[in-house]
Design a protein around this motif. Structure first.
Motif, PDB file in Angstrom:
ATOM      1  N   GLY A 158     -14.645 -37.175  34.528  1.00 31.80           N
ATOM      2  CA  GLY A 158     -13.916 -36.019  34.046  1.00 31.80           C
ATOM      3  C   GLY A 158     -12.949 -36.417  32.945  1.00 31.80           C
ATOM      4  N   SER A 159     -12.120 -35.469  32.497  1.00 29.12           N
ATOM      5  CA  SER A 159     -11.183 -35.740  31.406  1.00 29.12           C
ATOM      6  C   SER A 159     -10.084 -36.687  31.868  1.00 29.12           C
ATOM      7  N   GLY A 160      -9.540 -37.438  30.920  1.00 33.73           N
ATOM      8  CA  GLY A 160      -8.502 -38.398  31.250  1.00 33.73           C
ATOM      9  C   GLY A 160      -9.038 -39.822  31.226  1.00 33.73           C
ATOM     10  N   ALA A 161      -8.122 -40.770  31.304  1.00 34.31           N
ATOM     11  CA  ALA A 161      -8.492 -42.191  31.220  1.00 34.31           C
ATOM     12  C   ALA A 161      -8.843 -42.718  32.609  1.00 34.31           C
ATOM     13  N   HIS A 162     -10.105 -42.541  33.004  1.00 36.76           N
ATOM     14  CA  HIS A 162     -10.529 -42.875  34.372  1.00 36.76           C
ATOM     15  C   HIS A 162     -11.176 -44.252  34.489  1.00 36.76           C
ATOM     16  N   ALA A 187     -29.929 -46.411  43.810  1.00 35.93           N
ATOM     17  CA  ALA A 187     -29.107 -47.283  42.974  1.00 35.93           C
ATOM     18  C   ALA A 187     -28.142 -46.445  42.140  1.00 35.93           C
ATOM     19  N   SER A 188     -27.092 -47.097  41.621  1.00 37.05           N
ATOM     20  CA  SER A 188     -26.148 -46.368  40.763  1.00 37.05           C
ATOM     21  C   SER A 188     -25.416 -47.327  39.839  1.00 37.05           C
ATOM     22  N   TYR A 189     -24.923 -46.760  38.744  1.00 42.86           N
ATOM     23  CA  TYR A 189     -24.081 -47.500  37.796  1.00 42.86           C
ATOM     24  C   TYR A 189     -22.902 -46.620  37.432  1.00 42.86           C
ATOM     25  N   ARG A 190     -21.708 -47.167  37.625  1.00 43.76           N
ATOM     26  CA  ARG A 190     -20.491 -46.458  37.237  1.00 43.76           C
ATOM     27  C   ARG A 190     -19.623 -47.419  36.434  1.00 43.76           C
ATOM     28  N   TYR A 191     -18.976 -46.903  35.405  1.00 47.74           N
ATOM     29  CA  TYR A 191     -18.256 -47.767  34.470  1.00 47.74           C
ATOM     30  C   TYR A 191     -16.865 -47.201  34.187  1.00 47.74           C
ATOM     31  N   ASP A 192     -15.979 -48.090  33.754  1.00 47.41           N
ATOM     32  CA  ASP A 192     -14.646 -47.660  33.337  1.00 47.41           C
ATOM     33  C   ASP A 192     -14.766 -46.891  32.029  1.00 47.41           C
ATOM     34  N   LYS A 193     -14.107 -45.747  31.961  1.00 43.91           N
ATOM     35  CA  LYS A 193     -14.191 -44.906  30.777  1.00 43.91           C
ATOM     36  C   LYS A 193     -13.583 -45.622  29.572  1.00 43.91           C
ATOM     37  N   ARG A 194     -14.124 -45.361  28.418  1.00 44.46           N
ATOM     38  CA  ARG A 194     -13.658 -45.981  27.171  1.00 44.46           C
ATOM     39  C   ARG A 194     -12.150 -45.814  26.983  1.00 44.46           C
ATOM     40  N   THR A 195     -11.639 -44.637  27.245  1.00 50.65           N
ATOM     41  CA  THR A 195     -10.209 -44.392  27.034  1.00 50.65           C
ATOM     42  C   THR A 195      -9.348 -45.111  28.069  1.00 50.65           C
ATOM     43  N   TYR A 196      -9.965 -45.623  29.121  1.00 49.52           N
ATOM     44  CA  TYR A 196      -9.269 -46.433  30.128  1.00 49.52           C
ATOM     45  C   TYR A 196      -9.262 -47.898  29.705  1.00 49.52           C
ATOM     46  N   SER A 197     -10.424 -48.417  29.303  1.00 52.19           N
ATOM     47  CA  SER A 197     -10.552 -49.841  28.959  1.00 52.19           C
ATOM     48  C   SER A 197     -10.166 -50.156  27.515  1.00 52.19           C
ATOM     49  N   TYR A 198     -10.476 -49.222  26.616  1.00 51.60           N
ATOM     50  CA  TYR A 198     -10.253 -49.480  25.178  1.00 51.60           C
ATOM     51  C   TYR A 198      -9.568 -48.284  24.516  1.00 51.60           C
ATOM     52  N   ASN A 203      -9.059 -42.408  18.280  1.00 50.78           N
ATOM     53  CA  ASN A 203      -8.063 -42.074  17.258  1.00 50.78           C
ATOM     54  C   ASN A 203      -8.153 -40.602  16.854  1.00 50.78           C
ATOM     55  N   GLU A 204      -7.454 -40.244  15.790  1.00 48.56           N
ATOM     56  CA  GLU A 204      -7.377 -38.853  15.339  1.00 48.56           C
ATOM     57  C   GLU A 204      -8.725 -38.277  14.905  1.00 48.56           C
ATOM     58  N   LYS A 205      -9.651 -39.145  14.547  1.00 47.37           N
ATOM     59  CA  LYS A 205     -10.968 -38.682  14.115  1.00 47.37           C
ATOM     60  C   LYS A 205     -11.953 -38.604  15.283  1.00 47.37           C
ATOM     61  N   SER A 206     -11.569 -39.139  16.429  1.00 54.85           N
ATOM     62  CA  SER A 206     -12.479 -39.206  17.574  1.00 54.85           C
ATOM     63  C   SER A 206     -12.694 -37.830  18.196  1.00 54.85           C
ATOM     64  N   THR A 207     -13.885 -37.645  18.741  1.00 52.76           N
ATOM     65  CA  THR A 207     -14.221 -36.401  19.440  1.00 52.76           C
ATOM     66  C   THR A 207     -14.699 -36.750  20.842  1.00 52.76           C
ATOM     67  N   VAL A 208     -15.136 -35.738  21.559  1.00 55.73           N
ATOM     68  CA  VAL A 208     -15.630 -35.967  22.911  1.00 55.73           C
ATOM     69  C   VAL A 208     -16.942 -36.765  22.903  1.00 55.73           C
ATOM     70  N   GLU A 209     -17.599 -36.826  21.741  1.00 56.48           N
ATOM     71  CA  GLU A 209     -18.787 -37.695  21.649  1.00 56.48           C
ATOM     72  C   GLU A 209     -18.378 -39.151  21.847  1.00 56.48           C
ATOM     73  N   GLU A 210     -17.325 -39.576  21.158  1.00 56.46           N
ATOM     74  CA  GLU A 210     -16.845 -40.955  21.325  1.00 56.46           C
ATOM     75  C   GLU A 210     -16.218 -41.156  22.699  1.00 56.46           C
ATOM     76  N   GLU A 211     -15.555 -40.128  23.201  1.00 54.84           N
ATOM     77  CA  GLU A 211     -14.857 -40.246  24.479  1.00 54.84           C
ATOM     78  C   GLU A 211     -15.816 -40.311  25.661  1.00 54.84           C
ATOM     79  N   THR A 212     -16.876 -39.507  25.630  1.00 61.41           N
ATOM     80  CA  THR A 212     -17.710 -39.309  26.821  1.00 61.41           C
ATOM     81  C   THR A 212     -19.207 -39.414  26.560  1.00 61.41           C
ATOM     82  N   VAL A 213     -19.700 -38.696  25.554  1.00 59.01           N
ATOM     83  CA  VAL A 213     -21.153 -38.527  25.389  1.00 59.01           C
ATOM     84  C   VAL A 213     -21.865 -39.839  25.074  1.00 59.01           C
ATOM     85  N   ASN A 214     -21.404 -40.545  24.051  1.00 60.56           N
ATOM     86  CA  ASN A 214     -22.142 -41.717  23.570  1.00 60.56           C
ATOM     87  C   ASN A 214     -22.270 -42.821  24.612  1.00 60.56           C
ATOM     88  N   ASP A 215     -21.200 -43.063  25.368  1.00 56.75           N
ATOM     89  CA  ASP A 215     -21.254 -44.128  26.369  1.00 56.75           C
ATOM     90  C   ASP A 215     -22.222 -43.773  27.500  1.00 56.75           C
TER      91      ASP A 215
END
Length: 417
Positions: A158-162, A187-198, A203-215
């Motif tokens: 979900g939203s936020g640095a998880h 089986a399953s794979y779960r990962y630390d969200k980008r906004t949590y780890s990095y 930045n100001e140009k980032s969208t939800v694609e960079e935040e959630t979709v692409n990873d």
């Protein structure tokens, strides 16, 4: 999601060099939060930033914390990454990390209160890093040692640095689900969200694609293209924002099945206004009328013809950039979901005040002719799919619980059918 208190303070210090950093941090925390000796606490910071916060502001911190998370009871463990130390601390109402950063000569540069960061042992057999757009996703792969059904579920937060468990207070819904799936041969794979780890990559140009979709897409492609997982069905499970963006993820990932847990079918800005109105109604002291009016003003501006990609984030909801909001304004999940050509499972809790039955019914109406779509409504479940009673509120997130077993059974049935 519940907003966790974030504090950042900088000031000056005279430190005893016989102490190591771990000790210094412990001593600082005790001085500030237990002894309430702001003068002593103030002495632990680096001179380069000392003038930015007076002792009087430090004095106010214990009372601020008392009202939000309660008094400090205990420091449970201490971990570090380079110059940053994480003091996993138990407060009366929740557990959080006190994050302290050190500069030269062991002098403190600042501190935060942040969600707990899990530190895994390097030799842990379940650790898996997957490359995604220039970073490495730090994740946990669970593979059934026997009775392997050759199904693999990828979790999207979900939203936020998880973190990978989607830790909220005492609750870890993704961990609960992953362990239940494992016990059922999935089986399953779960990962630390980008906004949590990095967080620095956002930045100001980032969208939800960079935040959630692409990873999410890159994780799916890793397993689809890896010979070790030949013959596996890949399923993507999204919660809240992860479910909201699932149609976009599906467009790029093209996997076998999709799970939508409490995904909003309406625009995010509409939900924000609804949430603020609700939270103000149940506790005006926590969400005052001024806060409601401010978010309504920001949403009105976002929805007006005055909004453009140069609009300042200070005038926009959540303080997010104009680029972020423009992407979401151009995105229509109900149109996009009709393009998904794979079975979908929509799950919704009746005690969820963040995403509600209105959203659930919109998904259901949109896909009424899709015979493969499954819809399940759980009257007693919260946004975290944990059972509860009474009027829903942020306090639900502070109560330790487990993801509901009936939902888990339905999820397994959908995955295996």
């Amino acid at each position: 999601m519940k907003k966790l208190l974030t504090l950042f303070f900088t000031a000056s210090a005279l430190l005893f060099f016989s102490q190591d950093r771990k000790e210094i941090g412990n001593t600082f925390i005790k001085a500030l939060l237990v002894d309430k000796n702001a003068e002593k606490a103030h002495s632990y910071f680096d001179p380069s930033v000392a003038g930015q916060i007076p002792v009087d502001q430090l004095k106010a911190i214990p009372d601020q914390l008392q009202s939000q998370v309660g008094g400090l009871k205990n420091i449970l463990e201490v971990n570090n990454e380079g110059n940053t130390y994480y003091y996993y601390s138990e407060f009366e109402k929740t557990k959080l990390d006190i994050q302290i950063t050190f500069g030269e000569n062991n002098k403190m540069l600042g501190f935060f209160l942040v969600p707990h960061k899990t530190f895994e042992k390097p030799d842990e057999k379940t650790t898996l890093k997957i490359k995604s757009d220039g970073i490495e996703l730090n994740g946990t792969l669970l593979l059934p040692p026997s009775n392997n059904k050759k199904k693999l579920v990828i979790f999207v937060h979900g939203s936020g640095a998880h973190d990978r468990d989607e830790t909220i207070g005492e609750n870890k819904p993704f961990k609960d689900i992953a362990e239940y799936l494992l016990a059922n041969g999935i089986a399953s794979y779960r990962y630390d969200k980008r906004t949590y780890s990095y967080p620095e990559t956002f930045n100001e140009k980032s969208t939800v694609e960079e935040e959630t979709v692409n990873d999410a897409v890159n994780a799916a492609l890793y397993f689809k293209n890896n010979a070790d997982y030949k013959g596996y069905q890949i399923i993507i499970l999204g919660h809240s924002q992860g479910a909201y963006m699932m149609p976009k993820i599906a467009e790029k990932a093209q996997v076998s099945k999709y799970v939508f847990m409490a995904g909003n079918a309406r625009s995010l800005q509409d939900l924000l206004v609804e949430q603020y109105d609700y939270l103000h109604a149940i506790d005006p002291t926590k969400v005052p009328a001024e806060a409601v009016q401010e978010v309504k003003k920001q949403v009105a501006f976002l929805n007006s013809s005055k909004f453009n990609v140069s609009s300042p984030s200070s005038e926009l909801p959540l303080g997010q950039s104009a680029s972020y909001w423009k992407y979401l304004k151009d995105y229509n999940q109900l149109n996009e979901v009709k393009k998904v050509k794979a079975p979908m499972f929509f799950a919704q809790g009746g005690r969820d005040y963040q995403v509600t039955e209105k959203d659930f019914n919109l998904w259901k109406e949109t896909l009424k002719n899709d015979k493969t779509a499954v819809f399940k409504f759980y009257p007693t479940l919260s946004h975290l799919f944990i059972s509860g009673t009474g009027k829903p509120s942020p306090k639900d997130y502070e109560t330790k619980g487990k993801v509901d077993e009936q939902f888990l059974k339905d999820l397994v049935q959908f995955i295996l059918q």
